[in-house]
Design a protein around this motif. Structure first.
Motif, mmCIF file in Angstrom:
data_model
loop_
_atom_site.group_PDB
_atom_site.id
_atom_site.type_symbol
_atom_site.label_atom_id
_atom_site.label_comp_id
_atom_site.label_asym_id
_atom_site.label_seq_id
_atom_site.Cartn_x
_atom_site.Cartn_y
_atom_site.Cartn_z
ATOM 1 N N SER A 189 0.827 -1.204 0.000
ATOM 2 C CA SER A 189 0.000 0.000 0.000
ATOM 3 C C SER A 189 0.862 1.254 0.000
ATOM 4 O O SER A 189 0.613 2.200 -0.761
ATOM 5 N N ARG A 190 1.878 1.264 0.831
ATOM 6 C CA ARG A 190 2.781 2.422 0.881
ATOM 7 C C ARG A 190 3.506 2.601 -0.444
ATOM 8 O O ARG A 190 3.722 3.718 -0.907
ATOM 9 N N CYS A 191 3.904 1.499 -1.048
ATOM 10 C CA CYS A 191 4.589 1.562 -2.339
ATOM 11 C C CYS A 191 3.681 2.214 -3.382
ATOM 12 O O CYS A 191 4.081 3.130 -4.091
ATOM 13 N N TRP A 192 2.424 1.727 -3.467
ATOM 14 C CA TRP A 192 1.496 2.269 -4.458
ATOM 15 C C TRP A 192 1.181 3.742 -4.190
ATOM 16 O O TRP A 192 1.005 4.517 -5.131
ATOM 17 N N GLN A 193 1.121 4.128 -2.954
ATOM 18 C CA GLN A 193 0.827 5.523 -2.628
ATOM 19 C C GLN A 193 1.936 6.452 -3.104
ATOM 20 O O GLN A 193 1.675 7.601 -3.461
ATOM 21 N N ASN A 194 3.164 5.972 -3.119
ATOM 22 C CA ASN A 194 4.309 6.802 -3.471
ATOM 23 C C ASN A 194 4.789 6.606 -4.907
ATOM 24 O O ASN A 194 5.685 7.316 -5.353
ATOM 25 N N ALA A 195 4.211 5.646 -5.624
ATOM 26 C CA ALA A 195 4.660 5.355 -6.989
ATOM 27 C C ALA A 195 4.127 6.417 -7.949
ATOM 28 O O ALA A 195 2.926 6.558 -8.126
ATOM 29 N N THR A 196 5.044 7.149 -8.553
ATOM 30 C CA THR A 196 4.644 8.209 -9.480
ATOM 31 C C THR A 196 5.099 7.945 -10.910
ATOM 32 O O THR A 196 4.639 8.612 -11.830
ATOM 33 N N THR A 197 5.992 6.985 -11.097
ATOM 34 C CA THR A 197 6.476 6.673 -12.440
ATOM 35 C C THR A 197 6.099 5.231 -12.785
ATOM 36 O O THR A 197 5.842 4.410 -11.892
ATOM 37 N N GLU A 252 8.015 2.922 -13.746
ATOM 38 C CA GLU A 252 9.015 2.021 -13.168
ATOM 39 C C GLU A 252 8.695 1.727 -11.698
ATOM 40 O O GLU A 252 8.808 0.585 -11.241
ATOM 41 N N GLN A 253 8.308 2.760 -10.970
ATOM 42 C CA GLN A 253 7.953 2.568 -9.564
ATOM 43 C C GLN A 253 6.684 1.721 -9.445
ATOM 44 O O GLN A 253 6.581 0.870 -8.552
ATOM 45 N N GLN A 254 5.732 1.919 -10.341
ATOM 46 C CA GLN A 254 4.512 1.120 -10.325
ATOM 47 C C GLN A 254 4.803 -0.338 -10.647
ATOM 48 O O GLN A 254 4.211 -1.241 -10.059
ATOM 49 N N GLN A 255 5.743 -0.564 -11.555
ATOM 50 C CA GLN A 255 6.140 -1.935 -11.880
ATOM 51 C C GLN A 255 6.790 -2.598 -10.662
ATOM 52 O O GLN A 255 6.535 -3.761 -10.366
ATOM 53 N N ARG A 256 7.619 -1.842 -9.950
ATOM 54 C CA ARG A 256 8.249 -2.359 -8.740
ATOM 55 C C ARG A 256 7.193 -2.724 -7.702
ATOM 56 O O ARG A 256 7.280 -3.751 -7.032
ATOM 57 N N CYS A 257 6.167 -1.891 -7.578
ATOM 58 C CA CYS A 257 5.089 -2.173 -6.621
ATOM 59 C C CYS A 257 4.334 -3.440 -7.004
ATOM 60 O O CYS A 257 3.965 -4.238 -6.135
#
Length: 78
Positions: free
Chosen positions: A51-59, A61-66
């Protein structure tokens, strides 16, 4: 699976005090923590981390990591 994760995130959010400035009921939290098995506690931690990852994912690449985190973390709880 997503409904379960959402339910866990909602419960975890409630336990973390996201509902407002109410004082923490430490006895209630201890009872909940004691009632969780090791696997359940691990899955709850995964849900919070995801949940924290998705809240902070703005790119993307970050969304893929989440997404990868969301898939791999629960497997570590078995």
């Amino acid at each position: 699976m997503r409904r379960t994760l959402l339910a866990v995130v909602v419960v975890a959010g409630g336990l973390m005090g996201c509902g407002g400035p109410e004082p923490l009921d430490t006895e209630g939290l201890e009872a909940v923590n004691q009632s969780l098995s090791g696997r359940e506690a691990c899955l709850e931690a995964c849900a919070v981390q995801s949940s924290r990852c998705w809240q902070n994912a703005t790119t993307p690449e970050q969304q893929q990591r989440c997404a990868l985190l969301e898939e791999s973390c629960p497997r570590k709880c078995e």
